[in-house]
Motif scaffolding. Structure first.
Motif: not given
Length: 166
Positions: A2, A5, A7-8, A93
């Motif tokens: 995660v 990512d 976008n994270f 995400l």
């Protein structure tokens, strides 16, 4: 998985930037979301993102609008999460639900809806940091159960056209 990512990472950086800017949560004295969300015909006062930036504060809906607007401005899809008496943000995400479930340690900290993986973020906790805001978003989503709703911003724009300013 995660944390890798994009976008994270952008959401985390944007949250930190707002914290460094001095953004803070204040209860709207005339129309708190907690009170007005119980009244179907009530109208809440919502600040434009530029007002929230100018004041460096807002209530839960103002801060969620600001955070989502900044992310949408750089091409990252967002959503609003409503739970009884409260609203906060969620960030889409770029990973698939299958990719998210591979990292099982963090999969329970995500929301999957209509094939999109969302990261729930409490937008009122800038002083406590991104990780605390993520943990709080997850807690509220889980505690609300069936009363929690996720509303993708781009889906909402089909019904409620975005408002532009000169």
């Amino acid at each position: 998985a995660v944390v890798a990512d994009l976008n994270f990472r952008v959401a985390m950086a944007m949250y930190q930037a707002l914290a460094l800017y001095g953004m803070s949560y204040v209860v709207d004295p005339k129309s708190s979301y907690a009170d007005l969300s119980k009244q179907e015909q009530a109208i809440d006062y919502l600040q434009f993102p530029r007002q929230t930036l100018k004041y460096r504060s807002g209530d839960c809906d103002d801060l969620s609008i600001l955070f989502n607007s900044l992310l949408e401005a750089v091409g990252i899809e967002t959503a609003f999460v409503t739970v009884p008496g409260h609203i906060f943000s969620a960030v889409a995400l770029s990973m698939s639900p299958e990719e998210a479930t591979r990292g099982l340690t963090q999969a329970e900290r995500l929301i999957v809806q209509d094939g999109v993986v969302y990261l729930p973020i409490e937008a009122t906790m800038f002083s406590k940091g991104f990780n605390a805001a993520w943990v709080e978003g997850v807690r509220q989503w889980r505690e609300a159960g069936k009363d929690a709703k996720l509303i993708p911003v781009r889906e909402a724009w089909k019904t409620y056209e975005a408002v532009g300013l000169r």
